[in-house]
Write a protein that holds these residues in place. Structure first.
Motif, PDB file in Angstrom:
ATOM      1  N   ASP A   1      44.403  27.748  34.108  1.00  0.00           N
ATOM      2  CA  ASP A   1      44.274  27.573  32.829  1.00  0.00           C
ATOM      3  C   ASP A   1      43.236  29.104  31.943  1.00  0.00           C
ATOM      4  O   ASP A   1      43.889  28.815  30.916  1.00  0.00           O
ATOM      5  N   VAL A   2      42.594  29.665  32.802  1.00  0.00           N
ATOM      6  CA  VAL A   2      42.852  30.659  32.789  1.00  0.00           C
ATOM      7  C   VAL A   2      42.409  32.127  33.953  1.00  0.00           C
ATOM      8  O   VAL A   2      42.294  31.482  34.912  1.00  0.00           O
ATOM      9  N   LEU A   3      42.518  32.970  33.868  1.00  0.00           N
ATOM     10  CA  LEU A   3      42.240  34.076  34.583  1.00  0.00           C
ATOM     11  C   LEU A   3      40.858  34.792  34.084  1.00  0.00           C
ATOM     12  O   LEU A   3      41.061  35.782  33.409  1.00  0.00           O
ATOM     13  N   THR A   4      40.153  35.333  35.417  1.00  0.00           N
ATOM     14  CA  THR A   4      39.379  36.081  35.377  1.00  0.00           C
ATOM     15  C   THR A   4      38.474  36.948  36.321  1.00  0.00           C
ATOM     16  O   THR A   4      39.666  36.372  37.721  1.00  0.00           O
ATOM     17  N   GLY A   5      37.411  37.390  35.895  1.00  0.00           N
ATOM     18  CA  GLY A   5      36.811  38.472  37.173  1.00  0.00           C
ATOM     19  C   GLY A   5      37.207  39.989  36.588  1.00  0.00           C
ATOM     20  O   GLY A   5      36.882  40.109  35.895  1.00  0.00           O
ATOM     21  N   GLY A   6      38.253  40.905  37.636  1.00  0.00           N
ATOM     22  CA  GLY A   6      37.984  42.089  37.454  1.00  0.00           C
ATOM     23  C   GLY A   6      38.860  42.663  38.065  1.00  0.00           C
ATOM     24  O   GLY A   6      38.349  42.183  39.851  1.00  0.00           O
ATOM     25  N   LEU A   7      39.578  43.942  38.493  1.00  0.00           N
ATOM     26  CA  LEU A   7      39.790  44.632  40.051  1.00  0.00           C
ATOM     27  C   LEU A   7      38.907  45.894  40.097  1.00  0.00           C
ATOM     28  O   LEU A   7      39.106  46.977  38.261  1.00  0.00           O
ATOM     29  N   ASP A   8      38.323  46.056  40.489  1.00  0.00           N
ATOM     30  CA  ASP A   8      38.240  47.643  40.964  1.00  0.00           C
ATOM     31  C   ASP A   8      39.293  48.831  41.194  1.00  0.00           C
ATOM     32  O   ASP A   8      40.034  48.545  41.554  1.00  0.00           O
TER      33      ASP A   8
ATOM     34  N   VAL B   1      48.612  37.761  28.885  1.00  0.00           N
ATOM     35  CA  VAL B   1      49.673  37.432  27.580  1.00  0.00           C
ATOM     36  C   VAL B   1      51.138  37.012  28.398  1.00  0.00           C
ATOM     37  O   VAL B   1      51.945  35.961  27.119  1.00  0.00           O
ATOM     38  N   ARG B   2      51.889  37.570  29.032  1.00  0.00           N
ATOM     39  CA  ARG B   2      52.879  37.434  29.342  1.00  0.00           C
ATOM     40  C   ARG B   2      53.340  35.522  29.904  1.00  0.00           C
ATOM     41  O   ARG B   2      54.298  34.864  29.656  1.00  0.00           O
ATOM     42  N   ALA B   3      52.073  34.958  30.409  1.00  0.00           N
ATOM     43  CA  ALA B   3      51.031  33.618  30.601  1.00  0.00           C
ATOM     44  C   ALA B   3      50.892  32.996  30.377  1.00  0.00           C
ATOM     45  O   ALA B   3      51.590  31.932  29.734  1.00  0.00           O
ATOM     46  N   GLY B   4      51.138  33.266  28.891  1.00  0.00           N
ATOM     47  CA  GLY B   4      50.103  32.938  27.643  1.00  0.00           C
ATOM     48  C   GLY B   4      48.813  31.950  28.568  1.00  0.00           C
ATOM     49  O   GLY B   4      48.287  31.402  27.923  1.00  0.00           O
ATOM     50  N   LEU B   5      48.250  32.925  29.791  1.00  0.00           N
ATOM     51  CA  LEU B   5      46.737  32.462  29.471  1.00  0.00           C
ATOM     52  C   LEU B   5      45.842  33.563  28.992  1.00  0.00           C
ATOM     53  O   LEU B   5      45.631  34.782  29.770  1.00  0.00           O
ATOM     54  N   PRO B   6      44.677  32.931  28.671  1.00  0.00           N
ATOM     55  CA  PRO B   6      43.992  32.904  28.485  1.00  0.00           C
ATOM     56  C   PRO B   6      42.637  34.281  29.640  1.00  0.00           C
ATOM     57  O   PRO B   6      42.882  33.714  30.462  1.00  0.00           O
ATOM     58  N   LEU B   7      42.440  35.493  29.475  1.00  0.00           N
ATOM     59  CA  LEU B   7      41.309  36.447  30.385  1.00  0.00           C
ATOM     60  C   LEU B   7      40.096  36.540  29.568  1.00  0.00           C
ATOM     61  O   LEU B   7      40.302  36.470  28.182  1.00  0.00           O
ATOM     62  N   VAL B   8      39.459  36.199  30.270  1.00  0.00           N
ATOM     63  CA  VAL B   8      38.274  36.806  30.961  1.00  0.00           C
ATOM     64  C   VAL B   8      37.976  37.521  31.716  1.00  0.00           C
ATOM     65  O   VAL B   8      37.337  37.400  32.734  1.00  0.00           O
ATOM     66  N   ALA B   9      37.436  39.117  31.434  1.00  0.00           N
ATOM     67  CA  ALA B   9      37.183  39.950  31.878  1.00  0.00           C
ATOM     68  C   ALA B   9      35.863  40.906  31.823  1.00  0.00           C
ATOM     69  O   ALA B   9      35.835  41.266  30.573  1.00  0.00           O
ATOM     70  N   GLY B  10      36.000  42.029  33.496  1.00  0.00           N
ATOM     71  CA  GLY B  10      34.477  43.067  32.657  1.00  0.00           C
ATOM     72  C   GLY B  10      34.075  43.733  33.684  1.00  0.00           C
ATOM     73  O   GLY B  10      34.997  43.766  35.322  1.00  0.00           O
ATOM     74  N   ARG B  11      33.742  44.736  33.826  1.00  0.00           N
ATOM     75  CA  ARG B  11      32.834  45.958  34.205  1.00  0.00           C
ATOM     76  C   ARG B  11      31.573  46.227  33.976  1.00  0.00           C
ATOM     77  O   ARG B  11      30.972  46.303  33.025  1.00  0.00           O
ATOM     78  N   MET B  12      31.118  47.286  35.108  1.00  0.00           N
ATOM     79  CA  MET B  12      30.245  47.955  34.486  1.00  0.00           C
ATOM     80  C   MET B  12      30.376  49.422  34.697  1.00  0.00           C
ATOM     81  O   MET B  12      31.054  50.481  35.755  1.00  0.00           O
ATOM     82  N   ASP B  13      30.143  50.121  33.525  1.00  0.00           N
ATOM     83  CA  ASP B  13      29.613  51.958  33.904  1.00  0.00           C
ATOM     84  C   ASP B  13      29.027  51.978  33.987  1.00  0.00           C
ATOM     85  O   ASP B  13      27.960  52.734  32.611  1.00  0.00           O
TER      86      ASP B  13
END
Length: 370
Positions: free
Chosen positions: A217-224, A238-250
Motif C-alpha cells: 500500500d505504501v513504499l517507504t525508506g531509502g537506499l544508501d 510510479v509504475r505500480a501506482g504506489l505512494p512513495l515516502v522516503a528520505g535521507r541525510m546530507d
C-alpha cells in the motif's frame, strides 16, 4: 446508529456557548435558547440514537422533529464534536493494544467514519520498507507501533558495531546477521499479530522491486550508496501506482519527500526542472563537487529518529487518509543548523515526464475530513 459525544467541555457565556475539544482553540456558537447546551448535556450522559435524543430533549421541554434533531447532529459533526458510538473492536486486548491510536484518531472522526475505521486500515495495510538502517529502522519501529499489519523489509547489509549509534532494532549478539531477518524478528517480538517478510536483496534498478510492490500500500525508506537510487524507487513506485515516502541525510540537513503517482509530481519531474549548467561556471563546479562528496555517516540517533518519525507520519496519511499528504511532490528539508524547522521545496509537475506517464489510473482520493 447511536451518536456519541467526543471529549469536550462547554460553558454558557451570555447568548453564546464556548466549547473546547482541543486545548489550542475554542469554538464559540450562538445558543440564545440553550438548545446546543441541551444536546451536549444529553449526549454527555451516554450515546443515543436520534429517537432517544429526541425523547430526552422533549423531557427537557425542547420539542423537535426527527429532521431537526438530525440537522442539529450534522451541525455538531461539522464542529467535530460527535462521532458514531462503536464498541471499538469488542476485544479487550485489541482495544488496549490500539488505545493510543483510537484516542489520536478521535480528532479526525465524524459521523461517517468511526475511530476504528482508521485503526482497521492500519491493521489491513502492507508497507514495503526499503533499508533497515538508521532511517529505515526508525520507520519500522514507528509503523509497527502504529499497528501496521503487514511488512516486507528489504535490506542486503549485515549488522555491524557502528550501527548501534542510531539503529535500535539490533543488539551485540546480532553482529554479522542479516538486517532484514533481524528487523523482521524485532517486529514479530514487538507484536506477534503483525505479518512480516524479510527479503535479503541488493537493489540496483527499478526491476529489482517489481515482484515486491504488487500488494503493498505504501513504499517507504531509502537506499544508501548510489545517488540515483531514489530515482529507482520513484520509477518502481510510479509504475505500480504506489505512494512513495522516503528520505535521507546530507551532513546536518535531513530531507524527505513523497510521491503520489498520477496526482503529484515525481522525482523525475524535479530532475527535469534543473537548468543545464554552464561548464566551468562556479555554481556548476560547486554542484559537481557536492555530488561527488562522500561524507562519513554522521547520522546520530536523535536525527535518525526525527526523520524516521516524519516519514512514518507521512506514510500514515497515505494509509489512513486522516489528513492529506503534506509532502506530496515536495522535498521537506529539516536542517539542524536552522533549528530543525521544516522548509518545503515543491517540484513542479512536468507534463512531459516519461515516468509520470507510466502511472496507472487510480480512483480519486477521499476528501480531506478536516
Amino acid at each position: 446508529m447511536r451518536v456519541a459525544l467526543k471529549e469536550c467541555l462547554w460553558e454558557p457565556f451570555g447568548d453564546d456557548l464556548i466549547v473546547v475539544s482541543d486545548p489550542r482553540e475554542a469554538v464559540i456558537v450562538a445558543d440564545p435558547r440553550g438548545r446546543i447546551a441541551a444536546y451536549l448535556e444529553e449526549l454527555s450522559e451516554g450515546p443515543k440514537s436520534v429517537a432517544e435524543l429526541r425523547g430526552a430533549l422533549a423531557d427537557r421541554g425542547v420539542r423537535l422533529s426527527e429532521a431537526e434533531v438530525r440537522s442539529a447532529l450534522r451541525g455538531l459533526d461539522t464542529l467535530g464534536l460527535v462521532e458514531p458510538a462503536c464498541r471499538r473492536f469488542g476485544v479487550p486486548e485489541t482495544d488496549e493494544r490500539h488505545a493510543a491510536g483510537l484516542a489520536f484518531f478521535g480528532a479526525f472522526t465524524g459521523l461517517d467514519r468511526p475511530r476504528t475505521h482508521f485503526v482497521q486500515r492500519l491493521r489491513d495495510a502492507h508497507v514495503l520498507v526499503l533499508g533497515a538502517g538508521g532511517i529505515g529502522s526508525s520507520i519500522i519501529q514507528c509503523l509497527a507501533g502504529l499497528g501496521v499489519g503487514h511488512f516486507t523489509i528489504v535490506d542486503h547489509d549485515q549488522v555491524e558495531p557502528g550501527d548501534f549509534a542510531h539503529q535500535f532494532l539490533y543488539r551485540r549478539a546480532d553482529i554479522g546477521r542479516s538486517k532484514a531477518e533481524r528487523a523482521a524478528e524485532w517486529v514479530r517480538d514487538h507484536d506477534p499479530a503483525i505479518e512480516v517478510r524479510a527479503v535479503d536483496r541488493w537493489i540496483s534498478s527499478p526491476e529489482d522491486l517489481l515482484d515486491l510492490v504488487g500488494d503493498a500500500d505504501v513504499l517507504t525508506g531509502g537506499l544508501d550508496g548510489r545517488p540515483d537510487a531514489h530515482f529507482w524507487l520513484n520509477e518502481a513506485a510510479v509504475r505500480a501506482g504506489l505512494p512513495l515516502v522516503a528520505g535521507r541525510m546530507d551532513h546536518s540537513r535531513l530531507s524527505y519527500y513523497s510521491v503520489d503517482p498520477g496526482r503529484s509530481a515525481c522525482l523525475n519531474c524535479a530532475a527535469s526542472e534543473d537548468l543545464d549548467p554552464v561548464e566551468h561556471d562556479s555554481a556548476w563546479i560547486a554542484t559537481r563537487l557536492a555530488g561527488d562528496l562522500q561524507p562519513a555517516d554522521g547520522l546520530i540517533a536523535p536525527l535518525a529518529q526525527h526523520i524516521g518519525s516524519l516519514i512514518a507520519c507521512e506514510a500514515l496519511r497515505y494509509l489512513t487518509g486522516f489528513e492529506s499528504p503534506r509532502a506530496a511532490g515536495s522535498y521537506v528539508h529539516v536542517d539542524l543548523r536552522a533549528g530543525l524547522v521544516p522548509e518545503w521545496a515543491p517540484f513542479p509537475r512536468d507534463p512531459g515526464c516519461p515516468v509520470c506517464a507510466m502511472a496507472p489510473e487510480r480512483p480519486a482520493p477521499p476528501p480531506d475530513p478536516r
